[in-house]
Design a protein around this motif. Structure first.
Motif, PDB file in Angstrom:
ATOM      1  N   GLU A   1       0.828  -1.212   0.000  1.00  0.00           N
ATOM      2  CA  GLU A   1       0.000   0.000   0.000  1.00  0.00           C
ATOM      3  C   GLU A   1       0.860   1.258   0.000  1.00  0.00           C
ATOM      4  O   GLU A   1       0.584   2.209  -0.732  1.00  0.00           O
ATOM      5  CB  GLU A   1      -0.932   0.005   1.209  1.00  0.00           C
ATOM      6  N   SER A   2       1.922   1.273   0.805  1.00  0.00           N
ATOM      7  CA  SER A   2       2.772   2.465   0.848  1.00  0.00           C
ATOM      8  C   SER A   2       3.520   2.643  -0.472  1.00  0.00           C
ATOM      9  O   SER A   2       3.691   3.774  -0.943  1.00  0.00           O
ATOM     10  CB  SER A   2       3.749   2.401   2.021  1.00  0.00           C
ATOM     11  N   ARG A   3       3.944   1.553  -1.094  1.00  0.00           N
ATOM     12  CA  ARG A   3       4.605   1.657  -2.394  1.00  0.00           C
ATOM     13  C   ARG A   3       3.650   2.186  -3.458  1.00  0.00           C
ATOM     14  O   ARG A   3       4.018   3.025  -4.279  1.00  0.00           O
ATOM     15  CB  ARG A   3       5.163   0.299  -2.824  1.00  0.00           C
ATOM     16  N   VAL A   4       2.418   1.694  -3.445  1.00  0.00           N
ATOM     17  CA  VAL A   4       1.418   2.169  -4.406  1.00  0.00           C
ATOM     18  C   VAL A   4       1.143   3.648  -4.171  1.00  0.00           C
ATOM     19  O   VAL A   4       1.062   4.437  -5.128  1.00  0.00           O
ATOM     20  CB  VAL A   4       0.121   1.329  -4.306  1.00  0.00           C
ATOM     21  N   GLN A   5       1.034   4.048  -2.917  1.00  0.00           N
ATOM     22  CA  GLN A   5       0.776   5.456  -2.594  1.00  0.00           C
ATOM     23  C   GLN A   5       1.942   6.338  -3.056  1.00  0.00           C
ATOM     24  O   GLN A   5       1.733   7.398  -3.642  1.00  0.00           O
ATOM     25  CB  GLN A   5       0.537   5.634  -1.090  1.00  0.00           C
ATOM     26  N   GLU A   6       3.173   5.890  -2.802  1.00  0.00           N
ATOM     27  CA  GLU A   6       4.348   6.645  -3.251  1.00  0.00           C
ATOM     28  C   GLU A   6       4.366   6.767  -4.771  1.00  0.00           C
ATOM     29  O   GLU A   6       4.662   7.827  -5.322  1.00  0.00           O
ATOM     30  CB  GLU A   6       5.640   5.970  -2.780  1.00  0.00           C
ATOM     31  N   PHE A   7       4.049   5.671  -5.451  1.00  0.00           N
ATOM     32  CA  PHE A   7       4.013   5.681  -6.909  1.00  0.00           C
ATOM     33  C   PHE A   7       2.955   6.665  -7.407  1.00  0.00           C
ATOM     34  O   PHE A   7       3.186   7.450  -8.318  1.00  0.00           O
ATOM     35  CB  PHE A   7       3.723   4.266  -7.434  1.00  0.00           C
ATOM     36  N   LYS A   8       1.779   6.617  -6.791  1.00  0.00           N
ATOM     37  CA  LYS A   8       0.689   7.526  -7.174  1.00  0.00           C
ATOM     38  C   LYS A   8       1.115   8.979  -6.990  1.00  0.00           C
ATOM     39  O   LYS A   8       0.895   9.818  -7.867  1.00  0.00           O
ATOM     40  CB  LYS A   8      -0.565   7.229  -6.347  1.00  0.00           C
ATOM     41  N   GLU A   9       1.745   9.286  -5.871  1.00  0.00           N
ATOM     42  CA  GLU A   9       2.205  10.651  -5.619  1.00  0.00           C
ATOM     43  C   GLU A   9       3.239  11.089  -6.656  1.00  0.00           C
ATOM     44  O   GLU A   9       3.187  12.217  -7.156  1.00  0.00           O
ATOM     45  CB  GLU A   9       2.788  10.763  -4.210  1.00  0.00           C
ATOM     46  N   LYS A  10       4.161  10.208  -6.990  1.00  0.00           N
ATOM     47  CA  LYS A  10       5.162  10.537  -8.004  1.00  0.00           C
ATOM     48  C   LYS A  10       4.511  10.790  -9.349  1.00  0.00           C
ATOM     49  O   LYS A  10       4.875  11.722 -10.067  1.00  0.00           O
ATOM     50  CB  LYS A  10       6.200   9.417  -8.127  1.00  0.00           C
ATOM     51  N   MET A  11       3.543   9.948  -9.698  1.00  0.00           N
ATOM     52  CA  MET A  11       2.861  10.118 -10.981  1.00  0.00           C
ATOM     53  C   MET A  11       2.044  11.404 -10.987  1.00  0.00           C
ATOM     54  O   MET A  11       1.989  12.123 -11.988  1.00  0.00           O
ATOM     55  CB  MET A  11       1.962   8.913 -11.295  1.00  0.00           C
ATOM     56  N   ASP A  12       1.385  11.732  -9.868  1.00  0.00           N
ATOM     57  CA  ASP A  12       0.630  12.980  -9.765  1.00  0.00           C
ATOM     58  C   ASP A  12       1.566  14.174  -9.926  1.00  0.00           C
ATOM     59  O   ASP A  12       1.252  15.133 -10.651  1.00  0.00           O
ATOM     60  CB  ASP A  12      -0.114  13.071  -8.430  1.00  0.00           C
ATOM     61  N   ASN A  13       2.719  14.118  -9.247  1.00  0.00           N
ATOM     62  CA  ASN A  13       3.697  15.209  -9.371  1.00  0.00           C
ATOM     63  C   ASN A  13       4.211  15.322 -10.796  1.00  0.00           C
ATOM     64  O   ASN A  13       4.365  16.420 -11.325  1.00  0.00           O
ATOM     65  CB  ASN A  13       4.867  15.002  -8.415  1.00  0.00           C
ATOM     66  N   LEU A  14       4.466  14.192 -11.415  1.00  0.00           N
ATOM     67  CA  LEU A  14       4.933  14.198 -12.797  1.00  0.00           C
ATOM     68  C   LEU A  14       3.868  14.762 -13.720  1.00  0.00           C
ATOM     69  O   LEU A  14       4.163  15.567 -14.606  1.00  0.00           O
ATOM     70  CB  LEU A  14       5.311  12.773 -13.229  1.00  0.00           C
TER      71      LEU A  14
END
Length: 138
Positions: A107-120
């Motif tokens: 879950e934390s990895r998915v959340q981190e990935f989502k945040e990175k993609m949102d920032n990108l």
């Protein structure tokens, strides 16, 4: 009497070579069945050689006893190796993360990935916005 030492020595040497941990052996090279067959054949060959040298029943009994002792040593070594494997497996299970830890980690990895993609995505939108021609102001 020398055949007792020969049989025991040959079996010990073969067992040491088969069980040697320092040399990595690819599993494709020798199957467990083949290794066991080689070991049994070696014991049998040495015992048959020793029996050919025997002239009395007492000497034959000594060969039988040596074969039994050699096989028992192999059994003991296999049992010890089995216990080592079990201990290693138990240690791996003890070190393995629990299902909850894995779920939290995922879950934390998915959340981190989502945040990175949102920032990108935000950065890309800003860059595209900056590339749009400015409207003429009158």
């Amino acid at each position: 009497m020398i055949w007792n030492f020969v049989v025991g020595g040959a079996v010990g040497w073969l067992l040491a070579n088969l069980m040697e941990e320092d040399k990595p052996v690819e599993k494709a090279e020798v199957t467990p069945e083949e290794a066991l067959e080689v070991l049994v054949k070696d014991i049998r060959d040495e015992a048959e050689w020793a029996m050919e040298e025997c002239t009395t029943d007492e000497e034959r009994e000594m060969v039988y006893a040596q074969v039994k002792e050699s096989v028992q040593k192999i059994q003991l070594t296999l049992q010890e190796k089995g216990e080592e494997i079990i201990a290693d497996l138990r240690a791996q299970v003890a070190d393995a993360p629990s299902k909850e830890e894995v779920a939290d980690s995922v879950e934390s990895r998915v959340q981190e990935f989502k945040e990175k993609m949102d920032n990108l995505s935000d950065s890309l939108n800003q860059a595209l916005s900056d590339l749009k021609p400015k409207t003429a102001e009158a």
